[in-house]
Scaffold this motif. Structure first.
Motif, short mmCIF file in Angstrom:
data_model
loop_
_atom_site.label_atom_id
_atom_site.label_comp_id
_atom_site.label_asym_id
_atom_site.label_seq_id
_atom_site.Cartn_x
_atom_site.Cartn_y
_atom_site.Cartn_z
N GLY A 163 0.89 -1.38 0.06
CA GLY A 163 -0.14 -0.14 0.34
C GLY A 163 0.98 0.96 0.03
N ILE A 164 1.89 1.12 0.85
CA ILE A 164 2.79 2.19 0.69
C ILE A 164 3.50 2.62 -0.74
CG2 ILE A 164 4.88 3.19 2.12
CD1 ILE A 164 3.73 1.85 4.51
N MET A 165 3.74 1.57 -1.42
CA MET A 165 4.89 1.36 -2.36
C MET A 165 3.86 1.96 -3.52
SD MET A 165 7.11 -1.84 -2.16
CE MET A 165 7.41 -1.63 -3.48
N MET A 166 2.32 1.43 -3.62
CA MET A 166 1.23 2.45 -4.50
C MET A 166 1.28 3.52 -4.44
SD MET A 166 -0.84 1.59 -6.95
CE MET A 166 -0.63 0.08 -6.80
N ILE A 167 0.64 3.87 -3.32
CA ILE A 167 1.20 5.88 -2.72
C ILE A 167 2.16 6.49 -2.91
CG2 ILE A 167 0.92 7.43 -0.96
CD1 ILE A 167 -0.50 5.44 0.73
N LEU A 168 3.17 6.24 -2.88
CA LEU A 168 4.33 6.16 -3.07
C LEU A 168 5.05 6.72 -4.68
CD1 LEU A 168 6.63 5.32 -0.71
CD2 LEU A 168 6.37 7.85 -0.77
N TYR A 169 4.67 5.17 -5.37
CA TYR A 169 4.79 5.42 -6.93
C TYR A 169 4.07 6.38 -7.53
CZ TYR A 169 5.05 2.90 -11.48
OH TYR A 169 4.86 2.30 -12.73
N SER A 170 2.61 6.55 -7.00
CA SER A 170 2.29 7.57 -7.61
C SER A 170 1.71 8.87 -7.60
CB SER A 170 0.38 6.98 -6.71
OG SER A 170 0.05 5.72 -7.52
N ILE A 171 2.42 9.30 -6.77
CA ILE A 171 2.60 10.23 -6.11
C ILE A 171 3.82 10.98 -7.34
CG2 ILE A 171 3.97 11.93 -5.19
CD1 ILE A 171 2.28 10.60 -2.19
N GLY A 198 -5.42 6.59 -3.57
CA GLY A 198 -6.73 5.56 -3.11
C GLY A 198 -6.90 4.88 -2.70
N ILE A 199 -6.00 3.91 -3.98
CA ILE A 199 -5.77 2.58 -3.75
C ILE A 199 -4.89 1.96 -3.08
CG2 ILE A 199 -4.59 0.66 -4.89
CD1 ILE A 199 -6.03 1.84 -7.92
N GLY A 200 -3.90 2.70 -3.13
CA GLY A 200 -3.21 2.66 -1.66
C GLY A 200 -3.74 2.40 -0.56
N ILE A 201 -4.74 3.90 0.20
CA ILE A 201 -4.98 4.21 1.05
C ILE A 201 -5.52 2.60 1.64
CG2 ILE A 201 -6.36 5.49 2.28
CD1 ILE A 201 -5.19 7.40 1.17
N LEU A 202 -6.44 2.33 0.06
CA LEU A 202 -7.82 1.22 0.25
C LEU A 202 -6.78 -0.03 0.78
CD1 LEU A 202 -10.49 0.24 0.38
CD2 LEU A 202 -10.03 -0.50 -2.40
N ILE A 203 -5.44 -0.32 0.46
CA ILE A 203 -4.56 -1.40 0.58
C ILE A 203 -4.54 -1.15 1.75
CG2 ILE A 203 -2.64 -3.05 0.08
CD1 ILE A 203 -3.10 -2.18 -2.22
#
Length: 221
Positions: free
Chosen positions: A82-90, A103-108
């Motif tokens: 989830g954290i990696m998804m958030i950082l990658y998206s940013i 949003g997906i990262g936060i959901l995970i």
């Protein structure tokens, strides 16, 4: 004297080791009946022990502890993803995709916070099901479904019924066909049935019985 016998019920019946020993004995008997090789005998004894424990997947017992990972490990893995998804998206996504990724990262992360020990058997069943689909083995697919069902049922209900025996028998038959070793079906189904027999209420050390005829009847035998 009778009271002393009743007091040892937990040692004789509710101890998973006892079910495993009875299942192993069943496998050994089948191995001798079909005159199996030493390596096949070892396989039969092992499968008999596992089959003797399978019905108790509906509680947090010996077999469940062996086949499931610690829930903290799965929780941590999901949190890292989830954290990696958030950082990658940013840092890597465009403005429109960025918020969706975050949003997906936060959901995970939210889902990860909900993972508890009791959920691990369900997750294991899903993993087994996916594995069975990927290798195209029906017995693995059916086993995954069995594990998922066991994670939601109450103790000594459907896994301890004739319906459970029939379903597990299909798994055992498919396993024997897949491996091509005569006697595997009788080993697995014998080990499974031995568990139900040991849990019957007619035995003096059992205060509870099994609901053999679910869903037609919930009477304990």
């Amino acid at each position: 004297m009778l009271q002393k016998l009743l007091n040892i019920r937990g040692v004789i019946n509710l101890n998973g080791t006892s079910h495993a020993v009875i299942g192993s004995a069943t496998g050994f008997i089948v191995a001798n009946a079909v005159q199996s090789t030493p390596s096949e005998t070892l396989l039969f004894v092992s499968l008999g022990a596992i089959s003797g424990l399978i019905p108790d997947l509906d509680i947090d017992g010996k077999l469940r502890g062996k086949i499931t990972l610690p829930h903290q490990m799965i929780q941590l893995s999901a949190q890292v993803i989830g954290i990696m998804m958030i950082l990658y998206s940013i840092f890597e996504k465009t403005a429109g995709e960025r918020w969706m990724g975050v949003g997906i990262g936060i959901l995970i992360l939210f889902i990860a916070s909900l993972i508890k020990r009791k959920h691990m058997l369900t997750i294991t069943g899903i993993a087994v099901l996916i594995g069975g689909i990927s290798v195209e083995e029906r017995w693995i697919i059916l086993l995954g479904i069995y594990i998922m069902i066991a994670s939601f049922t109450s103790h000594r209900s459907y896994t301890h019924s004739i319906l459970g025996v029939v379903y597990f028998g299909i798994i055992a038959a498919d396993l024997e066909t897949s491996l091509g070793i005569n006697g595997l079906f009788y080993t697995c189904i014998g080990g499974y049935i031995s568990h139900l027999l040991a849990d019957l209420k007619i035995l003096p050390f059992n205060k509870r019985g099994v609901k053999l005829f679910l869903p037609l009847s919930s009477k304990e035998l």
